[in-house]
Design a protein around this motif. Structure first.
Motif, PDB file in Angstrom:
ATOM      1  N   VAL A 102       0.891  -1.304  -0.001  1.00 15.26           N
ATOM      2  CA  VAL A 102      -0.062  -0.036   0.080  1.00 15.26           C
ATOM      3  C   VAL A 102       0.762   1.293  -0.080  1.00 15.26           C
ATOM      4  N   ASP A 103       1.863   1.302   0.829  1.00 16.13           N
ATOM      5  CA  ASP A 103       2.792   2.314   0.956  1.00 16.13           C
ATOM      6  C   ASP A 103       4.168   2.498  -0.120  1.00 16.13           C
ATOM      7  N   THR A 104       4.007   1.482  -0.841  1.00 14.39           N
ATOM      8  CA  THR A 104       5.019   1.546  -1.958  1.00 14.39           C
ATOM      9  C   THR A 104       4.602   2.323  -3.109  1.00 14.39           C
ATOM     10  N   THR A 105       5.294   2.818  -3.760  1.00 17.31           N
ATOM     11  CA  THR A 105       5.206   3.757  -5.129  1.00 17.31           C
ATOM     12  C   THR A 105       6.003   3.175  -6.263  1.00 17.31           C
ATOM     13  N   GLY A 106       5.393   3.809  -7.402  1.00 23.99           N
ATOM     14  CA  GLY A 106       6.382   3.356  -8.587  1.00 23.99           C
ATOM     15  C   GLY A 106       5.418   2.532  -9.753  1.00 23.99           C
ATOM     16  N   LEU A 107       6.501   1.963 -10.401  1.00 28.16           N
ATOM     17  CA  LEU A 107       5.930   1.331 -11.603  1.00 28.16           C
ATOM     18  C   LEU A 107       5.102  -0.092 -11.261  1.00 28.16           C
ATOM     19  N   LEU A 132      14.220   1.704  -5.592  1.00 24.64           N
ATOM     20  CA  LEU A 132      15.050   2.647  -4.991  1.00 24.64           C
ATOM     21  C   LEU A 132      14.404   2.858  -3.609  1.00 24.64           C
ATOM     22  N   VAL A 133      15.462   2.597  -2.512  1.00 19.58           N
ATOM     23  CA  VAL A 133      14.957   2.046  -1.049  1.00 19.58           C
ATOM     24  C   VAL A 133      15.606   3.266  -0.424  1.00 19.58           C
ATOM     25  N   THR A 134      14.881   3.887   0.674  1.00 20.19           N
ATOM     26  CA  THR A 134      15.171   4.815   1.703  1.00 20.19           C
ATOM     27  C   THR A 134      15.147   4.398   2.967  1.00 20.19           C
ATOM     28  N   LEU A 135      16.300   4.160   3.729  1.00 16.68           N
ATOM     29  CA  LEU A 135      16.421   3.497   5.197  1.00 16.68           C
ATOM     30  C   LEU A 135      16.584   4.554   6.072  1.00 16.68           C
ATOM     31  N   ALA A 136      16.029   3.922   7.508  1.00 13.91           N
ATOM     32  CA  ALA A 136      16.217   4.690   8.576  1.00 13.91           C
ATOM     33  C   ALA A 136      17.519   4.761   9.213  1.00 13.91           C
ATOM     34  N   SER A 172      20.315   5.541   1.285  1.00 17.33           N
ATOM     35  CA  SER A 172      19.670   5.211   0.108  1.00 17.33           C
ATOM     36  C   SER A 172      20.217   4.276  -0.758  1.00 17.33           C
ATOM     37  N   VAL A 173      19.639   3.063  -1.243  1.00 13.38           N
ATOM     38  CA  VAL A 173      20.176   2.050  -2.243  1.00 13.38           C
ATOM     39  C   VAL A 173      19.033   1.791  -3.140  1.00 13.38           C
ATOM     40  N   ARG A 174      19.693   1.072  -4.140  1.00 10.17           N
ATOM     41  CA  ARG A 174      18.967   0.594  -5.286  1.00 10.17           C
ATOM     42  C   ARG A 174      19.244  -0.878  -5.395  1.00 10.17           C
ATOM     43  N   PHE A 198      11.201   4.342   2.682  1.00 12.11           N
ATOM     44  CA  PHE A 198      10.489   4.661   1.483  1.00 12.11           C
ATOM     45  C   PHE A 198      10.685   3.595   0.323  1.00 12.11           C
ATOM     46  N   LEU A 199       9.806   2.961  -0.339  1.00 12.74           N
ATOM     47  CA  LEU A 199      10.203   2.228  -1.286  1.00 12.74           C
ATOM     48  C   LEU A 199       9.635   2.691  -2.613  1.00 12.74           C
TER      49      LEU A 199
END
Length: 233
Positions: A102-107, A132-136, A172-174, A198-199
């Motif tokens: 639900v909270d994941t965005t994109g393609l 693309l991943v944003t981490l705490a 941030s990682v890919r 964020f994903l």
């Protein structure tokens, strides 16, 4: 195709409504009123209902830039389905190719071609998915090695498939993976002690999300894109 089925496939009529409009003489085929639902519509026939020419929808293939807060599953969820973001006919026939949380965005890919969909999501195809991943928290120094070896998730006996990790910056990682279990990406990072904030899905197989496609917007895939995705192996 039978005329009654053709009416249902090319309009919002139910089977009983199709029979009704046929009996009322509202349907013509090549200018002739036809009242029999068993009448076979041939290629090139012009079918009209109340003077409007009908045509079959056909198979459809779309990419959607999924916004957060939308569900890829059914309508029983507390969240609105992503299918409702589409302004297309017969959208209730469409399905997402795999799922995003639900909270994941994109393609996200959407289609009514079940055979094509299963060619992409079949575990045997090992289709790359790039996030693309944003981490705490920053990842440990050996994160790349651990992902390449396959992450063993809690409550699972075997390691997952190898995954490729590329650092963008400190948090941030890919990530490129070939699996798609529920909350899979988030669980992989949690096993390393880092929470996903964020994903965002950037690519599926050879197809990347259009950079100018805004959240909630969609477009039809080109025939070449459809064929390229079907050839994933």
């Amino acid at each position: 195709m039978r005329l009654d089925k053709y009416l249902c496939e090319s309009s919002d009529l139910t089977r009983s409504q199709a029979r009704s409009v046929l009996l009322s003489g509202e349907v013509t085929v090549n200018g002739e009123i036809i009242k029999r639902g068993t009448h076979v519509v041939q290629d090139g026939d012009e079918v009209q209902w109340e003077g409007e020419t009908l045509s079959l929808v056909g198979l459809r293939y779309l990419m959607l830039n999924k916004p957060a807060g939308h569900e890829c599953g059914n309508r029983n969820s507390q969240y609105p389905p992503v299918i409702d973001l589409l302004d297309v006919d017969k959208r209730d026939r469409l399905q997402t190719v795999g799922r995003l949380d639900v909270d994941t965005t994109g393609l996200i890919l959407i289609t009514d071609d079940g055979h094509w969909m299963h060619r992409i999501i079949s575990p045997r195809k090992r289709c790359d998915k790039v996030y693309l991943v944003t981490l705490a928290e920053p990842l440990p120094e050996n994160a790349e090695v651990r992902f390449q070896a396959g992450i063993k998730l809690e409550d699972e006996e075997q390691r997952g498939l190898p995954a490729a990790l590329l650092r963008v910056d400190e948090r941030s990682v890919r990530l490129t993976i070939q699996e798609g279990k529920d909350f899979h990406v988030k669980r992989m990072f949690e096993s390393l002690g880092s929470q996903v904030l964020f994903l965002h899905c950037e690519r599926i197989g050879p197809l990347s999300l259009d950079s100018d496609l805004q959240a909630g917007e969609s477009r039809y895939l080109t025939p070449a894109e459809v064929a390229d995705l079907a050839r994933i192996d």
